[in-house]
Design a protein around this motif. Structure first.
Motif, PDB file in Angstrom:
ATOM      1  N   SER A  29       0.812  -1.222   0.000  1.00  0.00           N
ATOM      2  CA  SER A  29       0.000   0.000   0.000  1.00  0.00           C
ATOM      3  C   SER A  29       0.841   1.266   0.000  1.00  0.00           C
ATOM      4  CB  SER A  29      -0.941   0.002   1.205  1.00  0.00           C
ATOM      5  OG  SER A  29      -0.173   0.005   2.399  1.00  0.00           O
ATOM      6  N   LEU A  30       0.149   2.369  -0.278  1.00  0.00           N
ATOM      7  CA  LEU A  30       0.775   3.680  -0.317  1.00  0.00           C
ATOM      8  C   LEU A  30      -0.012   4.632   0.566  1.00  0.00           C
ATOM      9  CD1 LEU A  30       1.219   3.871  -4.159  1.00  0.00           C
ATOM     10  CD2 LEU A  30       3.103   4.122  -2.549  1.00  0.00           C
ATOM     11  N   LEU A  31       0.695   5.451   1.304  1.00  0.00           N
ATOM     12  CA  LEU A  31       0.044   6.414   2.171  1.00  0.00           C
ATOM     13  C   LEU A  31      -0.153   7.728   1.424  1.00  0.00           C
ATOM     14  CD1 LEU A  31      -1.003   7.410   4.894  1.00  0.00           C
ATOM     15  CD2 LEU A  31       1.361   7.888   5.557  1.00  0.00           C
ATOM     16  N   LEU A  32      -1.421   8.053   1.162  1.00  0.00           N
ATOM     17  CA  LEU A  32      -1.722   9.304   0.464  1.00  0.00           C
ATOM     18  C   LEU A  32      -2.804  10.066   1.204  1.00  0.00           C
ATOM     19  CD1 LEU A  32      -1.776   8.156  -3.285  1.00  0.00           C
ATOM     20  CD2 LEU A  32       0.108   9.238  -2.049  1.00  0.00           C
ATOM     21  N   THR A  33      -2.773  11.380   1.036  1.00  0.00           N
ATOM     22  CA  THR A  33      -3.775  12.234   1.675  1.00  0.00           C
ATOM     23  C   THR A  33      -4.523  13.016   0.616  1.00  0.00           C
ATOM     24  OG1 THR A  33      -4.117  14.046   3.249  1.00  0.00           O
ATOM     25  CG2 THR A  33      -2.067  14.063   2.009  1.00  0.00           C
ATOM     26  N   GLU A  87      -5.525   7.800   3.388  1.00  0.00           N
ATOM     27  CA  GLU A  87      -5.767   6.360   3.247  1.00  0.00           C
ATOM     28  C   GLU A  87      -4.473   5.638   2.934  1.00  0.00           C
ATOM     29  OE1 GLU A  87      -8.833   4.940   0.575  1.00  0.00           O
ATOM     30  OE2 GLU A  87     -10.164   6.619   1.107  1.00  0.00           O
ATOM     31  N   TRP A  88      -4.408   4.411   3.382  1.00  0.00           N
ATOM     32  CA  TRP A  88      -3.374   3.502   2.889  1.00  0.00           C
ATOM     33  C   TRP A  88      -3.977   2.821   1.661  1.00  0.00           C
ATOM     34  CZ3 TRP A  88       1.579   3.240   4.687  1.00  0.00           C
ATOM     35  CH2 TRP A  88       1.844   3.841   5.920  1.00  0.00           C
ATOM     36  N   ILE A  89      -3.564   3.289   0.513  1.00  0.00           N
ATOM     37  CA  ILE A  89      -4.198   2.845  -0.715  1.00  0.00           C
ATOM     38  C   ILE A  89      -3.485   1.614  -1.270  1.00  0.00           C
ATOM     39  CG2 ILE A  89      -4.706   3.494  -3.101  1.00  0.00           C
ATOM     40  CD1 ILE A  89      -4.901   6.412  -2.102  1.00  0.00           C
ATOM     41  N   LYS A  90      -4.265   0.572  -1.489  1.00  0.00           N
ATOM     42  CA  LYS A  90      -3.669  -0.642  -2.060  1.00  0.00           C
ATOM     43  C   LYS A  90      -3.076  -0.321  -3.432  1.00  0.00           C
ATOM     44  CE  LYS A  90      -4.991  -3.043   1.435  1.00  0.00           C
ATOM     45  NZ  LYS A  90      -4.050  -2.865   2.560  1.00  0.00           N
ATOM     46  N   LYS A  91      -1.911  -0.848  -3.685  1.00  0.00           N
ATOM     47  CA  LYS A  91      -1.206  -0.495  -4.917  1.00  0.00           C
ATOM     48  C   LYS A  91      -1.975  -0.903  -6.176  1.00  0.00           C
ATOM     49  CE  LYS A  91       3.395  -0.329  -2.931  1.00  0.00           C
ATOM     50  NZ  LYS A  91       4.698  -0.972  -2.743  1.00  0.00           N
ATOM     51  N   ASP A  92      -2.791  -1.927  -6.056  1.00  0.00           N
ATOM     52  CA  ASP A  92      -3.561  -2.314  -7.249  1.00  0.00           C
ATOM     53  C   ASP A  92      -4.864  -1.530  -7.371  1.00  0.00           C
ATOM     54  OD1 ASP A  92      -4.913  -3.427  -5.157  1.00  0.00           O
ATOM     55  OD2 ASP A  92      -4.799  -5.490  -5.862  1.00  0.00           O
ATOM     56  N   ARG A  93      -5.034  -0.542  -6.481  1.00  0.00           N
ATOM     57  CA  ARG A  93      -6.248   0.281  -6.570  1.00  0.00           C
ATOM     58  C   ARG A  93      -5.961   1.758  -6.815  1.00  0.00           C
ATOM     59  NH1 ARG A  93     -10.813  -2.037  -4.572  1.00  0.00           N
ATOM     60  NH2 ARG A  93     -11.759  -0.361  -5.737  1.00  0.00           N
ATOM     61  N   ILE A  94      -4.709   2.080  -7.117  1.00  0.00           N
ATOM     62  CA  ILE A  94      -4.383   3.503  -7.260  1.00  0.00           C
ATOM     63  C   ILE A  94      -5.128   4.148  -8.422  1.00  0.00           C
ATOM     64  CG2 ILE A  94      -2.109   3.435  -6.169  1.00  0.00           C
ATOM     65  CD1 ILE A  94      -0.919   3.340  -8.964  1.00  0.00           C
ATOM     66  N   GLU A  95      -5.557   3.331  -9.372  1.00  0.00           N
ATOM     67  CA  GLU A  95      -6.280   3.907 -10.505  1.00  0.00           C
ATOM     68  C   GLU A  95      -7.667   4.408 -10.117  1.00  0.00           C
ATOM     69  OE1 GLU A  95      -6.272   1.211 -13.746  1.00  0.00           O
ATOM     70  OE2 GLU A  95      -4.130   1.512 -14.152  1.00  0.00           O
ATOM     71  N   ASP A  96      -8.104   4.033  -8.921  1.00  0.00           N
ATOM     72  CA  ASP A  96      -9.401   4.517  -8.454  1.00  0.00           C
ATOM     73  C   ASP A  96      -9.307   5.891  -7.799  1.00  0.00           C
ATOM     74  OD1 ASP A  96     -10.355   2.134  -9.323  1.00  0.00           O
ATOM     75  OD2 ASP A  96     -10.441   1.195  -7.348  1.00  0.00           O
ATOM     76  N   TYR A  97      -8.099   6.441  -7.750  1.00  0.00           N
ATOM     77  CA  TYR A  97      -7.908   7.711  -7.054  1.00  0.00           C
ATOM     78  C   TYR A  97      -7.376   8.775  -8.003  1.00  0.00           C
ATOM     79  CZ  TYR A  97      -8.488   4.936  -2.836  1.00  0.00           C
ATOM     80  OH  TYR A  97      -9.006   4.114  -1.870  1.00  0.00           O
ATOM     81  N   GLU A 136       1.380  -0.612   8.028  1.00  0.00           N
ATOM     82  CA  GLU A 136       0.584   0.604   8.030  1.00  0.00           C
ATOM     83  C   GLU A 136       0.429   1.100   9.459  1.00  0.00           C
ATOM     84  OE1 GLU A 136      -3.061  -0.473   6.076  1.00  0.00           O
ATOM     85  OE2 GLU A 136      -2.054  -0.999   4.195  1.00  0.00           O
ATOM     86  N   PHE A 137       0.356   2.407   9.624  1.00  0.00           N
ATOM     87  CA  PHE A 137       0.166   2.973  10.955  1.00  0.00           C
ATOM     88  C   PHE A 137      -0.844   4.106  10.898  1.00  0.00           C
ATOM     89  CE2 PHE A 137       3.977   4.676   8.909  1.00  0.00           C
ATOM     90  CZ  PHE A 137       3.723   6.038   8.892  1.00  0.00           C
ATOM     91  N   LYS A 138      -1.350   4.466  12.063  1.00  0.00           N
ATOM     92  CA  LYS A 138      -2.352   5.536  12.114  1.00  0.00           C
ATOM     93  C   LYS A 138      -1.676   6.881  12.326  1.00  0.00           C
ATOM     94  CE  LYS A 138      -6.404   2.948  13.509  1.00  0.00           C
ATOM     95  NZ  LYS A 138      -7.392   2.645  14.546  1.00  0.00           N
TER      96      LYS A 138
END
Length: 333
Positions: free
Chosen positions: A240-244, A310-320, A300-302
């Motif tokens: 995952s990737l941490l993005l805001t 969100e911690w975005i799953k790498k295979d879902r980045i196209e949804d953002y 992942e951490f809070k």
DNA sequence: CAGCCGTGGGC
DNA sequence: TGCCCAAGGCT
């Protein structure tokens, strides 16, 4: 100077029927919805750039009814890389209005259309002429250029009001669809900014310029571009990737981007610095100097923050929805 | 209302 | 290279 605007207008129509770009995707099936999406995408954006975005958008949202169910984030995701992201937010806002006030049917009255966010006088005019076949003038870059050459004046010397008046005179009331498409095609393919092909132009006879005068001078002063420094901490785990979600109102509003480096200080103990990327990203009015720390975290951490993240799953980045340089960075991970 | 918003292409 | 600007609209 005496020019027969009615004749010029019908010459544009005739030229369009023979020489227009009839194979553009938004010209194949003409519906108010498709015209709307294409007109918004085409604002300040070249046809070539828009085509793949339009096709993907229509594939995902074939009708207004399908679009009416979309979230703002989903629409922004479809807009990733296209730029001027406020357009995507306006499409979301507009379809909500259409749902509430117009029974989910694209309004057919000029006054209702121009009330929709993201639609100004020119786009409303295009929608009337192209989707509802009610003659209304438009005033985009093409029309401004064609008109100013027709009367042999620099665009810079013409006021907006004058340009609108001339555009209004030119509108063809018998075939406003072909005229409107035609005047834009003419500007884009014949009466081009540089090296226009006047001998192929249907208006060559009546054009007072006929390219005997030089290009309109540029009046905009070249201002120094402001350089904006952006320090990011791009944090990834294995999956995952941490993005805001960017909550500013300026550049990249509502898009998903990494946190600022400073915001990640308190978590330094969990982070392993993989590498650092420094590069410049050019916008029209600004230069962005990006300084990106790329971190790995074992898990992942809070975070203690008001910002949405969100911690975005790498295979879902196209949804953002993301801006180009961030997309590029992520692809290089 | 001048400045702002993105990205890519042309020269 | 650097600058213009492309189917503009909003504040």
């Amino acid at each position: 100077m005496k020019q027969d605007f009615k004749k010029i207008s019908s010459q544009v129509v005739d030229w369009y029927l023979k020489n227009g770009r009839h194979n553009l995707p938004w010209r194949k099936k003409v519906t108010p919805y498709r015209i709307w999406i294409s007109e918004i995408m085409l604002q300040q954006t070249q046809v070539k750039t828009v085509i793949p975005y339009f096709n993907a958008f229509i594939k995902k949202y074939p009708t207004l009814q399908k679009l009416s169910l979309a979230t703002e984030d989903e629409i922004l995701a479809s807009w990733s890389g296209l730029g001027f992201y406020r357009r995507a937010k306006n499409i979301f806002a507009a379809k909500e209005i259409i749902k509430k006030n117009h029974s989910n049917k694209f309004p057919s009255q000029f006054d209702s259309i121009i009330e929709l966010p993201g639609i100004g006088r020119s786009t409303a005019g295009a929608l009337m002429s192209l989707a509802f076949l009610v003659p209304q003038p438009i005033l985009d870059g093409n029309v401004k250029r064609v008109i100013s050459r027709l009367i042999r004046k620099n665009i810079a010397a013409l006021k907006e009001k004058d340009l609108w008046e001339l555009s209004t005179k030119l509108v063809n009331s018998e075939d406003c669809f072909s005229y409107t498409q035609g005047i834009m095609d003419l500007g884009a393919t014949v009466c081009t900014k540089a090296n226009p092909t006047c001998n192929a132009c249907p208006l060559n006879e009546s054009c007072l310029s006929a390219f005997k005068v030089p290009q309109q001078v540029n009046v905009k002063k070249a201002k120094n571009k402001k350089i904006i420094l952006m320090s990011f901490a791009l944090v990834q785990t294995k999956k995952s990737l941490l993005l805001t979600k960017n909550d500013t109102e300026s550049i990249w509003s509502s898009l998903w981007i990494p946190f600022e480096n400073s915001k990640m200080q308190s978590h330094a103990n969990k982070l392993e610095l993989t590498r650092n990327e420094k590069f410049r990203h050019e916008l029209t009015h600004r230069s962005l100097d990006l300084d990106v720390n790329i971190y790995f975290s074992s898990k992942e951490f809070k975070l203690d923050t008001n910002q949405k993240y969100e911690w975005i799953k790498k295979d879902r980045i196209e949804d953002y929805g993301m801006p180009k340089p961030i997309t590029k960075l992520i692809q290089q991970l």
